[in-house]
Design a protein around this motif. Sequence first.
Motif, PDB file in Angstrom:
ATOM      1  N   GLY A 138       0.786  -1.227   0.000  1.00  7.82           N
ATOM      2  CA  GLY A 138       0.000   0.000   0.000  1.00  7.82           C
ATOM      3  C   GLY A 138       0.817   1.274   0.000  1.00  7.82           C
ATOM      4  N   PHE A 139       2.049   1.204   0.453  1.00  7.48           N
ATOM      5  CA  PHE A 139       2.886   2.398   0.495  1.00  7.48           C
ATOM      6  C   PHE A 139       3.334   2.846  -0.903  1.00  7.48           C
ATOM      7  N   PHE A 140       3.071   2.028  -1.910  1.00 11.18           N
ATOM      8  CA  PHE A 140       3.488   2.361  -3.281  1.00 11.18           C
ATOM      9  C   PHE A 140       2.285   2.653  -4.176  1.00 11.18           C
ATOM     10  N   HIS A 141       1.119   2.872  -3.592  1.00  9.20           N
ATOM     11  CA  HIS A 141      -0.094   2.939  -4.407  1.00  9.20           C
ATOM     12  C   HIS A 141      -0.135   4.138  -5.337  1.00  9.20           C
ATOM     13  N   ASN A 142       0.580   5.199  -5.007  1.00 13.06           N
ATOM     14  CA  ASN A 142       0.561   6.384  -5.864  1.00 13.06           C
ATOM     15  C   ASN A 142       1.870   6.586  -6.626  1.00 13.06           C
ATOM     16  N   SER A 143       2.781   5.638  -6.542  1.00  8.84           N
ATOM     17  CA  SER A 143       4.068   5.793  -7.224  1.00  8.84           C
ATOM     18  C   SER A 143       4.019   5.199  -8.636  1.00  8.84           C
ATOM     19  N   LYS A 144       4.953   5.622  -9.447  1.00  7.98           N
ATOM     20  CA  LYS A 144       5.046   5.078 -10.793  1.00  7.98           C
ATOM     21  C   LYS A 144       5.373   3.587 -10.713  1.00  7.98           C
ATOM     22  N   TYR A 145       4.673   2.788 -11.518  1.00  5.30           N
ATOM     23  CA  TYR A 145       4.800   1.328 -11.474  1.00  5.30           C
ATOM     24  C   TYR A 145       4.483   0.787 -10.070  1.00  5.30           C
ATOM     25  N   GLY A 146       3.531   1.454  -9.402  1.00  9.32           N
ATOM     26  CA  GLY A 146       3.208   1.084  -8.033  1.00  9.32           C
ATOM     27  C   GLY A 146       2.684  -0.328  -7.879  1.00  9.32           C
ATOM     28  N   MET A 147       1.983  -0.838  -8.886  1.00  8.31           N
ATOM     29  CA  MET A 147       1.468  -2.201  -8.801  1.00  8.31           C
ATOM     30  C   MET A 147       2.615  -3.202  -8.735  1.00  8.31           C
ATOM     31  N   PHE A 148       3.658  -2.970  -9.524  1.00  8.57           N
ATOM     32  CA  PHE A 148       4.819  -3.859  -9.537  1.00  8.57           C
ATOM     33  C   PHE A 148       5.656  -3.677  -8.266  1.00  8.57           C
ATOM     34  N   LYS A 149       5.932  -2.417  -7.936  1.00  9.98           N
ATOM     35  CA  LYS A 149       6.750  -2.141  -6.751  1.00  9.98           C
ATOM     36  C   LYS A 149       6.079  -2.675  -5.482  1.00  9.98           C
ATOM     37  N   GLY A 150       4.775  -2.436  -5.375  1.00  7.91           N
ATOM     38  CA  GLY A 150       4.057  -2.884  -4.197  1.00  7.91           C
ATOM     39  C   GLY A 150       4.062  -4.394  -4.067  1.00  7.91           C
ATOM     40  N   TYR A 151       3.872  -5.077  -5.187  1.00  7.35           N
ATOM     41  CA  TYR A 151       3.870  -6.543  -5.144  1.00  7.35           C
ATOM     42  C   TYR A 151       5.229  -7.067  -4.703  1.00  7.35           C
TER      43      TYR A 151
END
Length: 230
Positions: A138-151
Amino acid sequence: MDLFLQDVSGEGVYSFTTGGYILFVGLMVVALLVVSYFVNKDGRGRMSIRQLTTSALCIALAFVLSNVKLFKAPMGGSVTAFSMFFITYIGYMYGPRVSLAAAFSYGLLQMVIDPYIVSVPQLVCDYVLAFTALGIAGFFHNSKYGMFKGYVAGVLGRYLFAVLSGVVFFADYAPEGMSPVVYSLLYNASYLSLEAILTLAVLMVPVVRMGLNRLKHEANEVGVRREATL
């Protein structure tokens, strides 16, 4: 401990007794109330009806897919059909408040349905902490490529606690002459990394990625959001 756990193998592998299930349900209710308090404390983190229902659907889907095992490791752990992704996807849609609460709930669900228990600290490490770590996404939800980074961040968080559990509670399983740390690193990577690679490969497919991004947009449609305090 005998009041809550019973040895079902004669070799130190435990399962919940009736008292254990009662205690578990009680702790789950208390824990969820605590999570709800911190989610809503500032008045801006209230979970909407849409967030609750969407998260519940993702948790249910993750749980079903967690039982579709492509590979099962001999001493715990398995490669599932993308089950971890749907927990991290909650974080991608709604951020850390919702994702940590959802991941925590998912860990409790896994703990009560199919537990592998050798001690209470191991239970907490392998189920509560390891699965809650998926909420880091959830901490990456607004970052670029957040779906990949968050996973990737969520999987690494779970991996960290899985390795810790292996070193502290399952060191005796390491082959003779091999460091328990190295053994735990390799053993847990054998199934977590494989599922992560398969999941990331699917996410790289443009139609899948665009579809999931569209779902995120629709799940956060401000015009239809109704707030409900837990």
